[in-house]
Design a protein around this motif. Structure first.
Motif, PDB file in Angstrom:
ATOM      1  N   HIS A  80       0.835  -1.194   0.000  1.00 30.35           N
ATOM      2  CA  HIS A  80       0.000   0.000   0.000  1.00 30.35           C
ATOM      3  C   HIS A  80       0.883   1.262   0.000  1.00 30.35           C
ATOM      4  CE1 HIS A  80      -3.680   2.196   0.751  1.00 30.35           C
ATOM      5  NE2 HIS A  80      -3.032   2.899   1.675  1.00 30.35           N
ATOM      6  N   ASN A  81       1.880   1.285   0.903  1.00 37.46           N
ATOM      7  CA  ASN A  81       2.812   2.426   0.969  1.00 37.46           C
ATOM      8  C   ASN A  81       3.546   2.615  -0.355  1.00 37.46           C
ATOM      9  OD1 ASN A  81       2.312   3.239   3.535  1.00 37.46           O
ATOM     10  ND2 ASN A  81       4.027   2.149   4.495  1.00 37.46           N
ATOM     11  N   ALA A  82       3.968   1.480  -0.951  1.00 38.13           N
ATOM     12  CA  ALA A  82       4.763   1.553  -2.185  1.00 38.13           C
ATOM     13  C   ALA A  82       3.953   2.206  -3.310  1.00 38.13           C
ATOM     14  CB  ALA A  82       5.207   0.145  -2.592  1.00 38.13           C
ATOM     15  N   GLU A 136       1.358   4.228  -2.883  1.00 38.59           N
ATOM     16  CA  GLU A 136       1.100   5.629  -2.511  1.00 38.59           C
ATOM     17  C   GLU A 136       2.309   6.496  -2.792  1.00 38.59           C
ATOM     18  OE1 GLU A 136      -0.419   5.936   1.525  1.00 38.59           O
ATOM     19  OE2 GLU A 136      -2.426   6.211   0.670  1.00 38.59           O
ATOM     20  N   ALA A 137       3.511   5.963  -2.511  1.00 41.90           N
ATOM     21  CA  ALA A 137       4.735   6.747  -2.696  1.00 41.90           C
ATOM     22  C   ALA A 137       4.911   7.118  -4.168  1.00 41.90           C
ATOM     23  CB  ALA A 137       5.941   5.954  -2.194  1.00 41.90           C
ATOM     24  N   GLN A 138       4.547   6.185  -5.083  1.00 38.99           N
ATOM     25  CA  GLN A 138       4.753   6.455  -6.510  1.00 38.99           C
ATOM     26  C   GLN A 138       3.670   7.349  -7.103  1.00 38.99           C
ATOM     27  OE1 GLN A 138       6.529   2.791  -8.697  1.00 38.99           O
ATOM     28  NE2 GLN A 138       5.300   2.032  -6.994  1.00 38.99           N
ATOM     29  N   PHE A 168       4.597   8.650  12.948  1.00 33.93           N
ATOM     30  CA  PHE A 168       5.342   9.485  12.007  1.00 33.93           C
ATOM     31  C   PHE A 168       4.741   9.290  10.610  1.00 33.93           C
ATOM     32  CE2 PHE A 168       8.352  10.218   8.661  1.00 33.93           C
ATOM     33  CZ  PHE A 168       8.790  11.491   8.971  1.00 33.93           C
ATOM     34  N   THR A 169       4.292  10.390  10.038  1.00 38.33           N
ATOM     35  CA  THR A 169       3.712  10.303   8.696  1.00 38.33           C
ATOM     36  C   THR A 169       4.003  11.570   7.914  1.00 38.33           C
ATOM     37  OG1 THR A 169       1.680   9.987   7.427  1.00 38.33           O
ATOM     38  CG2 THR A 169       1.459  11.157   9.513  1.00 38.33           C
ATOM     39  N   THR A 170       4.138  11.436   6.605  1.00 34.34           N
ATOM     40  CA  THR A 170       4.301  12.615   5.759  1.00 34.34           C
ATOM     41  C   THR A 170       3.044  12.806   4.915  1.00 34.34           C
ATOM     42  OG1 THR A 170       5.360  11.230   4.107  1.00 34.34           O
ATOM     43  CG2 THR A 170       6.817  12.438   5.586  1.00 34.34           C
ATOM     44  N   LYS A 171       2.034  11.966   5.209  1.00 31.29           N
ATOM     45  CA  LYS A 171       0.812  12.023   4.402  1.00 31.29           C
ATOM     46  C   LYS A 171      -0.277  12.804   5.137  1.00 31.29           C
ATOM     47  CE  LYS A 171       2.090   7.472   2.871  1.00 31.29           C
ATOM     48  NZ  LYS A 171       1.827   6.047   3.084  1.00 31.29           N
ATOM     49  N   ALA A 172      -1.070  13.537   4.366  1.00 33.23           N
ATOM     50  CA  ALA A 172      -2.113  14.367   4.973  1.00 33.23           C
ATOM     51  C   ALA A 172      -3.095  13.512   5.774  1.00 33.23           C
ATOM     52  CB  ALA A 172      -2.850  15.135   3.887  1.00 33.23           C
ATOM     53  N   LEU A 174       1.194   4.598  11.431  1.00 34.16           N
ATOM     54  CA  LEU A 174       1.253   3.372  12.239  1.00 34.16           C
ATOM     55  C   LEU A 174       1.631   2.139  11.440  1.00 34.16           C
ATOM     56  CD1 LEU A 174      -1.798   3.883  14.551  1.00 34.16           C
ATOM     57  CD2 LEU A 174       0.552   3.459  15.267  1.00 34.16           C
ATOM     58  N   GLY A 175       1.446   2.192  10.118  1.00 35.42           N
ATOM     59  CA  GLY A 175       1.659   1.005   9.295  1.00 35.42           C
ATOM     60  C   GLY A 175       3.045   0.400   9.505  1.00 35.42           C
ATOM     61  N   LEU A 176       4.089   1.226   9.383  1.00 38.41           N
ATOM     62  CA  LEU A 176       5.449   0.687   9.505  1.00 38.41           C
ATOM     63  C   LEU A 176       5.764   0.299  10.953  1.00 38.41           C
ATOM     64  CD1 LEU A 176       7.529   2.935   7.063  1.00 38.41           C
ATOM     65  CD2 LEU A 176       6.818   0.560   6.754  1.00 38.41           C
ATOM     66  N   GLY A 180      13.994   4.594  -5.800  1.00 38.17           N
ATOM     67  CA  GLY A 180      12.837   4.058  -5.094  1.00 38.17           C
ATOM     68  C   GLY A 180      13.226   3.462  -3.751  1.00 38.17           C
ATOM     69  N   ALA A 181      12.206   2.815  -3.164  1.00 34.74           N
ATOM     70  CA  ALA A 181      12.396   2.260  -1.827  1.00 34.74           C
ATOM     71  C   ALA A 181      12.321   0.745  -1.872  1.00 34.74           C
ATOM     72  CB  ALA A 181      11.315   2.806  -0.897  1.00 34.74           C
ATOM     73  N   CYS A 182      13.052   0.127  -0.943  1.00 35.52           N
ATOM     74  CA  CYS A 182      12.944  -1.334  -0.785  1.00 35.52           C
ATOM     75  C   CYS A 182      12.805  -1.617   0.702  1.00 35.52           C
ATOM     76  CB  CYS A 182      14.196  -2.009  -1.363  1.00 35.52           C
ATOM     77  SG  CYS A 182      14.307  -3.752  -0.880  1.00 35.52           S
TER      78      CYS A 182
HETATM   79  P1  ADP Z   1       1.472   6.211   6.940  1.00 33.94           P
HETATM   80  O1  ADP Z   1       1.463   5.417   5.656  1.00 33.94           O
HETATM   81  O2  ADP Z   1       0.140   6.283   7.588  1.00 33.94           O
HETATM   82  O3  ADP Z   1       2.102   7.545   6.791  1.00 33.94           O
HETATM   83  P2  ADP Z   1       3.537   4.401   7.715  1.00 33.94           P
HETATM   84  O4  ADP Z   1       4.090   4.074   9.059  1.00 33.94           O
HETATM   85  O5  ADP Z   1       3.108   3.257   6.894  1.00 33.94           O
HETATM   86  O6  ADP Z   1       2.375   5.410   7.981  1.00 33.94           O
HETATM   87  O7  ADP Z   1       4.634   5.233   6.932  1.00 33.94           O
HETATM   88  C1  ADP Z   1       5.317   6.279   7.559  1.00 33.94           C
HETATM   89  C2  ADP Z   1       5.979   7.178   6.533  1.00 33.94           C
HETATM   90  O8  ADP Z   1       7.024   6.486   5.870  1.00 33.94           O
HETATM   91  C3  ADP Z   1       5.094   7.619   5.406  1.00 33.94           C
HETATM   92  O9  ADP Z   1       4.287   8.734   5.768  1.00 33.94           O
HETATM   93  C4  ADP Z   1       6.091   7.956   4.314  1.00 33.94           C
HETATM   94  O10 ADP Z   1       6.647   9.238   4.519  1.00 33.94           O
HETATM   95  C5  ADP Z   1       7.210   6.956   4.564  1.00 33.94           C
HETATM   96  N1  ADP Z   1       7.158   5.810   3.637  1.00 33.94           N
HETATM   97  C6  ADP Z   1       6.593   4.621   3.873  1.00 33.94           C
HETATM   98  N2  ADP Z   1       6.743   3.799   2.782  1.00 33.94           N
HETATM   99  C7  ADP Z   1       7.405   4.499   1.851  1.00 33.94           C
HETATM  100  C8  ADP Z   1       7.871   4.227   0.503  1.00 33.94           C
HETATM  101  N3  ADP Z   1       7.651   3.035  -0.080  1.00 33.94           N
HETATM  102  N4  ADP Z   1       8.531   5.199  -0.157  1.00 33.94           N
HETATM  103  C9  ADP Z   1       8.730   6.387   0.425  1.00 33.94           C
HETATM  104  N5  ADP Z   1       8.336   6.721   1.677  1.00 33.94           N
HETATM  105  C10 ADP Z   1       7.671   5.789   2.377  1.00 33.94           C
END
Ligand code: ADP
Length: 501
Positions: free
Chosen positions: A399-401, A403-405, A452-456, A461-463, A486-488
């Motif tokens: 899901h994060n992957a 969203e990031a793209q 910690f989140t960078t999303k509005a 909590l996911g990570l 990208g991210a891994c």
């Molecule tokens: P959330 O998705 O609710 O923000 P997460 O704990 O899943 O919470 O992620 C924390 C933060 O990590 C995200 O807000 C984002 O900034 C960063 N992040 C997570 N996955 C990725 C990714 N695949 N590429 C870039 N940044 C990521």
């Protein structure tokens, strides 16, 4: 002037005291080896000289008077009576001796013999002894531990200043009183008595340890750890015990305080975990609920057409049922986590687990107009995992992957790749790779912190939850940059080992 016979001289030489024989005029007739040593004169030099050379100036005058009086009146204040006198060494120094003078029988004119016993030696020995005593006292009083000696009955024979200070009593009050009855609080007396008895009966020379309180004059109890040894006399008979005690009251207080602080911290962090968990529940449930809503809307749409595509509707309803079951399972899992129940682990094929999820994960791909690729290494050994928990982790990462793209501008294709591979150590690495912006170096640790989140609309909590799930699987969820960009996110699971049953 007749000299003593050789027999008498031999006897004199053997005498440890200094012996001086003189005639009625005070002239030295014999001077033994001890006298030589005491006065620093050789016998040959002393014989024939007046005995007054051995006296202090004051005694010299009195001496002539004593002899005269005796010779004329037969009365003596000196003969037969021992007394302390000061005498003079050849080098002029004066010192004390115990002198006894007697008349030698059958001598006429009379001859006198003087025995001189060096009391300065005794005094020196006494002084040395006293100095040692003071030094010992000083050692005892300087000691940072409490020192107490008692006799076999527990009566205090010795107590040092440290003990006096702790007990806030006068030495005299403690000395000659019973140690346990006067200094130990009633509730600790059985322990103290048992330790005392054991030591007296054991006959061991090893110090023994025990702990009990002492009560000071103002009623304050101090906790003391004691080392005790048996005291023995020259015949090895136990005469009492010596106790050395360290007041550990403060230390014990500090330890109790530290323990309480840890307990407080633990309960605070448990509360924090519960808070995280509550937020986590809503986060985790959001996904199946959103999927259910989507499928339900799709069903409604499909049913509105004149001839509904029943197999498609059936498929959507299956998905709804599947998602509802998954939501229930998530709740069950989280409840078991809160109750600290063991997670349900089973050996399974990780590639199978990923393939099973593919349909579910692909919905995310569709939402983002992207593609989900699987790059699975075949013939991997099984892993022992909690299936639902690992699925949750993969869903979060995928899901994060996506969203990031989707946030990056341009027409880059959006694709996510789930890969498995065998590590050099024979373990299985699972990774989720994307071609998004990746992470700035300073964010690499922060992103795993809860909230910690960078999303509005992110929960952050996911990570955090994924990392704690992977940690519970004795592994670590890590991040590395993907190539070329990208991210891994990856974790390594140990290969399942068959145990013989
Ligand atoms: P959330 O998705 O609710 O923000 P997460 O704990 O899943 O919470 O992620 C924390 C933060 O990590 C995200 O807000 C984002 O900034 C960063 N992040 C997570 N996955 C990725 C990714 N695949 N590429 C870039 N940044 C990521």
């Amino acid at each position: 002037m007749s000299s003593p016979t050789p027999d008498v001289l031999a006897l004199l030489e053997a005498t440890l005291d200094a012996v001086v024989i003189m005639d009625d005029r005070g002239r030295v007739l014999a001077f033994n080896a001890s006298a030589e040593e005491m006065f620093g004169y050789r016998a040959a030099d002393a014989i024939g000289r007046n005995v007054s050379m051995l006296m202090t100036s004051q005694d010299r005058q009195e001496h002539d008077g004593h002899v005269k009086r005796y010779l004329t009146t037969g009365e003596s204040r000196v003969l037969g009576k021992g007394r302390d006198v000061r005498v003079r060494h050849r080098d002029g120094s004066e010192f004390s001796v115990f002198l006894s003078v007697g008349r030698i029988p059958r001598t006429d004119p009379p001859q006198f013999v003087g025995y001189l016993h060096d009391t300065s030696l005794r005094r020196k020995a006494l002084a040395t002894l006293e100095k040692e005593r003071q030094l010992n006292r000083l050692y005892l009083d300087l000691a940072q531990v409490m020192l107490v000696a008692t006799d076999r009955n527990g009566m205090v024979q010795l107590v040092n200043q440290r003990a006096v200070r702790v007990l806030k009593k006068k030495d005299q009050e403690i000395l000659s009183s019973n140690w346990i009855d006067t200094c130990v609080p009633p509730e600790d007396r059985p322990t103290a008595r048992a330790a005392f008895r054991n030591l007296l009966m054991s006959g061991s020379d090893e110090p023994q340890s025990c702990e009990y309180h002492v009560r000071s004059a103002d009623g304050e109890d101090r906790f003391v750890t004691w080392r005790a040894v048996a005291l023995r006399d020259a015949d090895n008979v136990t005469t009492g015990i010596m106790l050395s005690g360290e007041d550990i009251t403060e230390q014990q207080r500090a330890e109790t305080e530290a323990r309480r602080a840890v307990e407080r911290m633990n309960s605070v962090s448990r509360l924090a975990t519960m808070g995280e968990m509550a937020a986590g529940i809503s986060h985790e449930l959001n996904q199946p609920l959103a999927a259910i809503a989507n499928y339900a809307q799709a069903c409604a749409r499909l049913l509105r057409v004149p001839s509904p595509d029943l197999p498609e509707i059936g498929g959507a309803l299956d998905q709804i049922a599947g998602q509802a079951l998954r939501a229930g399972e998530i709740i069950r899992r989280i409840r078991s986590l809160v109750r600290n129940e063991d997670v349900r682990r089973e050996p399974l094929d990780i590639n199978g687990l990923i393939r099973e999820m593919h349909a579910l994960l692909a919905t995310d791909a569709r939402v983002h107009d992207g593609r989900l690729d699987l790059d699975l290494h075949e013939d991997l050994p099984p892993v022992t995992v909690d299936k639902v928990q690992i699925q949750q982790v993969l869903m979060n990462l995928v899901h994060n992957a996506f969203e990031a793209q989707s946030v990056q501008p341009g027409s880059e294709p959006i694709d996510v790749r789930i890969a498995t591979r065998l590590t050099d150590e024979g373990d299985i690495e699972v990774s989720v790779n994307d071609h998004g912006p990746g992470l700035a170096a300073d964010l690499e640790q922060k992103i795993f912190e809860p909230f910690f989140t960078t999303k509005a609309t992110g929960t952050g909590l996911g990570l955090a939850i994924s990392r704690s799930i992977i940690k519970a699987h004795a592994s670590r969820l890590g991040y590395r940059a993907n190539e070329p960009r990208g991210a891994c996110f990856y974790f390594v699971l140990p290969a399942h080992v068959e145990t013989a049953s």
